[in-house]
Design a protein around this motif. Structure first.
Motif, PDB file in Angstrom:
ATOM      1  N   GLU A 151       0.846  -1.188   0.000  1.00 15.77           N
ATOM      2  CA  GLU A 151       0.000   0.000   0.000  1.00 15.77           C
ATOM      3  C   GLU A 151       0.886   1.243   0.000  1.00 15.77           C
ATOM      4  OE1 GLU A 151      -4.132  -1.123   2.191  1.00 15.77           O
ATOM      5  OE2 GLU A 151      -2.423  -0.792   3.525  1.00 15.77           O
TER       6      GLU A 151
ATOM      7  N   GLU B  38     -10.847   3.828 -10.068  1.00 10.61           N
ATOM      8  CA  GLU B  38     -11.275   3.623  -8.684  1.00 10.61           C
ATOM      9  C   GLU B  38     -10.987   4.874  -7.850  1.00 10.61           C
ATOM     10  OE1 GLU B  38     -10.113   0.915  -4.764  1.00 10.61           O
ATOM     11  OE2 GLU B  38      -9.228   0.481  -6.730  1.00 10.61           O
TER      12      GLU B  38
ATOM     13  N   VAL C 137     -10.007   6.350  -4.542  1.00 16.30           N
ATOM     14  CA  VAL C 137      -9.303   5.795  -3.377  1.00 16.30           C
ATOM     15  C   VAL C 137      -9.248   6.766  -2.208  1.00 16.30           C
ATOM     16  CG1 VAL C 137      -7.896   4.234  -4.772  1.00 16.30           C
ATOM     17  CG2 VAL C 137      -7.084   6.575  -4.324  1.00 16.30           C
ATOM     18  N   GLY C 138      -9.740   7.971  -2.365  1.00 14.81           N
ATOM     19  CA  GLY C 138      -9.719   8.936  -1.263  1.00 14.81           C
ATOM     20  C   GLY C 138     -10.043  10.328  -1.770  1.00 14.81           C
TER      21      GLY C 138
ATOM     22  N   GLN D  18      -4.689   6.301   2.355  1.00 12.78           N
ATOM     23  CA  GLN D  18      -3.906   5.084   2.147  1.00 12.78           C
ATOM     24  C   GLN D  18      -4.681   4.139   1.235  1.00 12.78           C
ATOM     25  OE1 GLN D  18      -2.194   3.482   5.733  1.00 12.78           O
ATOM     26  NE2 GLN D  18      -2.062   1.408   4.914  1.00 12.78           N
ATOM     27  N   PHE D  19      -3.979   3.563   0.249  1.00  8.54           N
ATOM     28  CA  PHE D  19      -4.657   2.681  -0.696  1.00  8.54           C
ATOM     29  C   PHE D  19      -3.651   1.708  -1.307  1.00  8.54           C
ATOM     30  CE2 PHE D  19      -3.573   6.750  -2.584  1.00  8.54           C
ATOM     31  CZ  PHE D  19      -2.904   6.418  -3.748  1.00  8.54           C
TER      32      PHE D  19
END
Length: 272
Positions: free
Chosen positions: A133, A177, A179-180, A152-153
């Motif tokens: 990650e 996607e 992710v944040g 975090q991803f």
């Protein structure tokens, strides 16, 4: 007695002028630092004393200022203010570079013991969990706060993009996607922020400051940043050099005052 008082006044003022010179040097050293905000000195007079030496009423006729002689005890650096005007825009074509569009908007950074704030939008990815990650961090390795804490991803992606509303999207193969998202806030009284070094600010303790009244989150439906660009320092080198020369001249004049007062004391001692 007068020469001793003069020497004391000059010594106090010189000490404060040195602080101003150090501050100007700090500004000049950060003239190329991304998102840096110029610091400005504000001086104020120390305790002053009014000596009334005019007894004839005619002396006060037509006079606007108070009668007598006003004797001060020097000057002090009353406050150091942050100039939060926007700096120049630099296009970088780098996916993790961002620029805030409003001067009162700040990124939230996770410090050691508190949340801190910065205008520096140059971010990086730091591997964690054996590289499986990544965490979005500043150039100094401090985690950038998102809507749900540090961002975090999973590390396996082909491309990354930060949208103008702070949403972070990665591309894995043909799939996109989310992710944040960056948690950007508006500081309503941004001049109350305290610089703590490393291009970071914090909300000072005490003074009756309510964080909830001072810090307001920016909604996701607002376009608050520009991606692939950075805000440069707002330091005006010409202005800083002028202030530096003036401060050095003032320091020199106060130094001469001490020298002349010392010479006068020497002459008085020789008359005894």
């Amino acid at each position: 007695m007068m020469s001793l008082r003069t020497m004391s006044q000059a010594a106090v003022t010189m000490n404060q002028l040195q602080n101003q010179i150090d501050m100007i040097g700090h500004n000049l050293a950060n003239s190329q630092t991304t998102g840096y905000k110029t610091r400005q000195a504000a001086f104020s007079s120390l305790l002053s004393q009014q000596i009334t030496n005019m007894t004839d009423p005619e002396n006060a006729r037509g006079r606007i200022t108070p009668d007598g002689i006003r004797i001060g005890t020097g000057a002090r650096l009353g406050s150091i203010n942050n100039n939060l005007s926007l700096g120049a825009i630099k296009n970088t074509d780098r996916a993790l570079d961002t620029l805030l569009l409003n001067k009162n908007y700040f990124y939230q950074i996770q410090g050691e013991n508190e949340i801190q704030y910065t205008r520096d939008g140059a971010f990086y990815l730091q591997p964690v969990n054996n590289g499986e990650e990544v965490v979005l961090v500043t150039k100094d390795g401090d985690p950038v706060i998102g809507l749900n804490g540090p961002i975090q991803f999973a590390a396996n992606f082909d491309a990354i993009q930060i949208e103008n509303n702070g949403v972070i999207t990665v591309k894995r193969g043909t799939e996109n996607e989310q992710v944040g998202a960056l948690s950007v806030v508006e500081i309503l009284r941004s001049r109350s922020l305290e610089a703590v070094g490393d291009n970071l600010f914090r909300i000072p303790d005490g003074a009756g400051i309510n964080v909830n009244d001072l810090v307001q989150p920016i909604g996701m439906n607002t376009a608050f940043l520009q991606s692939q660009a950075l805000e440069m320092s707002n330091v005006n080198i010409g202005e800083q050099m002028t202030q530096l020369i003036n401060a050095q001249r003032s320091y020199q004049f106060n130094s001469r005052t001490i020298t002349m007062a010392d010479q006068m004391q020497g002459l008085v001692n020789q008359l005894r």
